[in-house]
Write an enzyme that holds these catalytic residues in place. Structure first.
Site, PDB file in Angstrom:
ATOM      1  N   ASP A 200       0.854  -1.182   0.000  1.00  0.00           N
ATOM      2  CA  ASP A 200       0.000   0.000   0.000  1.00  0.00           C
ATOM      3  C   ASP A 200       0.898   1.243   0.000  1.00  0.00           C
ATOM      4  O   ASP A 200       2.127   1.145   0.070  1.00  0.00           O
ATOM      5  CB  ASP A 200      -0.940  -0.011   1.211  1.00  0.00           C
ATOM      6  CG  ASP A 200      -2.260   0.691   0.926  1.00  0.00           C
ATOM      7  OD1 ASP A 200      -2.254   1.662   0.130  1.00  0.00           O
ATOM      8  OD2 ASP A 200      -3.291   0.291   1.483  1.00  0.00           O
ATOM      9  N   GLU A 400     -11.140   6.445   4.300  1.00  0.00           N
ATOM     10  CA  GLU A 400     -10.114   5.850   5.163  1.00  0.00           C
ATOM     11  C   GLU A 400     -10.172   6.393   6.586  1.00  0.00           C
ATOM     12  O   GLU A 400     -11.247   6.566   7.148  1.00  0.00           O
ATOM     13  CB  GLU A 400      -8.734   6.031   4.514  1.00  0.00           C
ATOM     14  CG  GLU A 400      -8.610   5.306   3.186  1.00  0.00           C
ATOM     15  CD  GLU A 400      -7.200   5.306   2.658  1.00  0.00           C
ATOM     16  OE1 GLU A 400      -6.370   4.580   3.230  1.00  0.00           O
ATOM     17  OE2 GLU A 400      -6.933   5.995   1.666  1.00  0.00           O
TER      18      GLU A 400
END
Length: 512
Positions: A200, A400
């Site tokens: 990521d 997020e």
């Protein structure tokens, strides 16, 4: 030599990829589909596959080969800011819909050339962190990890997914980007995953204060491609990565065989995508982006995703010949609130965030008889004159960690809107845009009908089609809806839920 191999490898850091998590959502004018929680409410793998195929077509038309989707998180606690990226709190449903999305993006081909590249994320357990904290710690035994969080990856691998993204999160205190057992022994060994593992965004940096040690831990654990956002002159840049990894190889801390394995995995995927023969997609399909055909698929998704939680006094469906409909709340005419996060910008925003699309207010005006009066106000002004009041509530856009919340109560000002609508004595229909179940309080009691619309995207007509009887509600809750703010995690809430997973009302069609 190893330097050439590493430099060739580094070119993959700049591959044509993006977070196409609910359509080609970074491009103005592209179709924005409901987020995955809404698709979970459809429980329709064929529809999810078609959504993914449309997304791939729109991506390829703009030169993008790789979608960082689908998310296979089995979100257990709705306080997590990525809950809307999870199809369900049920691993079986996540697995079915996730595999369908893989088939849609890649063209349904286990062998031969792929349409585009899917990426199953975030491996593994990102939806199980304690308290729903983003990038947090999933605390459970291995049996639970396998039964709940690993299970959807088995189906994605069986569907032929070509890439897997590691999670920022930890399992029992160990960061997944450095977890050799889960990345190499389980994913690549036991599950037989033949694609490549990508990190990521700057995630390997979290493994150690020493960037060199962080690189060693990630590559040795099984990360094959590293996402490095920093450029020349910045710390932990891709130049630093190349230099330090070369040192690690020469020092024998990272075997050349590990580099060969990573490169081989990446090259196999590139070959399946036909990137050596056709590195740049043709732009002849640009006209498909945001096309009427694609929007029709999204509209179908919207109407199948709506969950009717309450319907008293025969309020829904509404007649298209009703004398006066009054819509209440800023969300009724706000495309950004319909779409939520990951829409054009990372966090999303309010207002006319993209080109095309239809707000609910616009959709209602197009759905009713020409003689029907349709009005709108931020509060309940003019509502006393209407035959029915439609109150539209919404979470603000987020993505997020910015969406992590401890308190999931519907804000008092939004509950007050419904209360004032009820005080008029008119029938009240409440539509909620949210990325997760919220604690509804008096808003549910003060509504004759209540519709969970999730984050439906750009095609508001799908909502109007349900409200006015063109389509009977078929959506069912993809996750448990908690009763209060004290027991939010699915396992706790399921013992005494406001609504159980699978709940959803319907009605006979009328109102034409």
């Amino acid at each position: 030599g190893i330097r050439d191999v590493l430099r060739d490898w580094s070119s993959d850091v700049c591959s044509s990829d993006l977070d196409a998590v609910h359509g080609h959502n970074n491009v103005l004018g592209a179709v924005i589909f409901p987020h995955q929680i809404g698709l979970g409410a459809t429980r329709n793998p064929r529809l999810v596959e078609e959504v993914a195929r449309v997304t791939a077509r729109e991506m390829l038309a703009t030169g993008i080969h790789w979608a960082f989707a689908p998310t296979l998180a089995v979100a257990q606690d709705p306080r997590w800011g990525r809950t809307y990226e999870s199809y369900s709190d049920d691993p079986e449903l996540v697995g079915k819909l996730g595999a369908a999305a893989v088939r849609g993006i890649q063209g349904g081909r286990r062998t031969g050339a792929w349409l585009a590249l899917a990426c199953a994320k975030h491996y593994v357990g990102d939806g199980g962190t304690t308290g729903g904290v983003d990038q947090g710690n999933t605390e459970c035994d291995e049996a639970t990890l396998r039964r709940v969080h690993l299970a959807p990856y088995r189906e994605a691998i069986q569907a032929g997914v070509g890439s897997v993204m590691a999670s920022y999160s930890s399992w029992n205190g160990v960061k997944l980007h450095g977890h050799r057992y889960l990345l190499t022994e389980v994913l690549k060994g036991e599950l037989g995953f033949e694609g490549f593992v990508v990190s990521d965004w700057a995630a390997i940096d979290q493994l150690s204060p020493s960037y060199k040690e962080a690189i060693e831990r990630a590559i040795q654990a099984g990360v094959d491609m590293v996402m490095i956002p920093n450029g020349p002159g910045q710390p932990n840049s891709y130049q630093d990565f190349l230099r330090l990894l070369e040192e690690l190889v020469r020092e024998g801390r990272v075997p050349e065989g590990r580099i060969d394995d990573a490169v081989r995995r990446i090259l196999r995927v590139k070959a399946r995508l036909g990137l050596f023969e056709r590195p740049v997609p043709s732009d002849r399909h640009l006209g498909q982006v945001g096309s009427a055909q694609h929007r029709a698929v999204a509209r179908r998704c919207v109407r199948e995703s709506l969950v009717l939680l309450k319907n008293e006094r025969g309020t829904l469906p509404l007649s298209k010949r009703v004398r006066h409909v009054h819509l209440v709340g800023p969300a009724a005419d706000d495309l950004g609130l319909q779409c939520g996060g990951w829409t054009i910008s990372w966090q999303g925003s309010t207002g006319a965030v993209t080109r095309g699309g239809t707000t609910l207010l616009q959709a209602v005006r197009g759905a009713v008889s020409p003689r029907t009066r349709v009005t709108h106000s931020v509060d309940v002004a003019e509502g006393a004159e209407a035959d029915v009041i439609v109150v539209v509530l919404a979470e603000p856009p987020y993505a997020e960690m910015m969406g992590d919340r401890k308190d999931l109560n519907l804000p008092e000002d939004q509950r007050a809107l419904v209360r004032r609508a009820r005080a008029t004595g008119k029938r009240v229909v409440t539509v909620l845009y949210s990325g997760r179940p919220l604690i509804l309080g008096s808003a549910l009691e003060d509504s004759d009908s209540f519709v969970a619309a999730w984050l439906p995207g750009t095609e508001g007509q799908g909502i109007a089609e349900v409200l006015f009887g063109d389509y009977r509600p078929t959506g069912r809750l993809p996750r448990v809806w908690p009763k209060d703010n004290h027991r939010l995690a699915s396992a706790e809430a399921a013992a005494d839920p406001l609504f159980p997973r699978g709940y959803g009302l319907t009605y006979g069609a009328r109102g034409r």
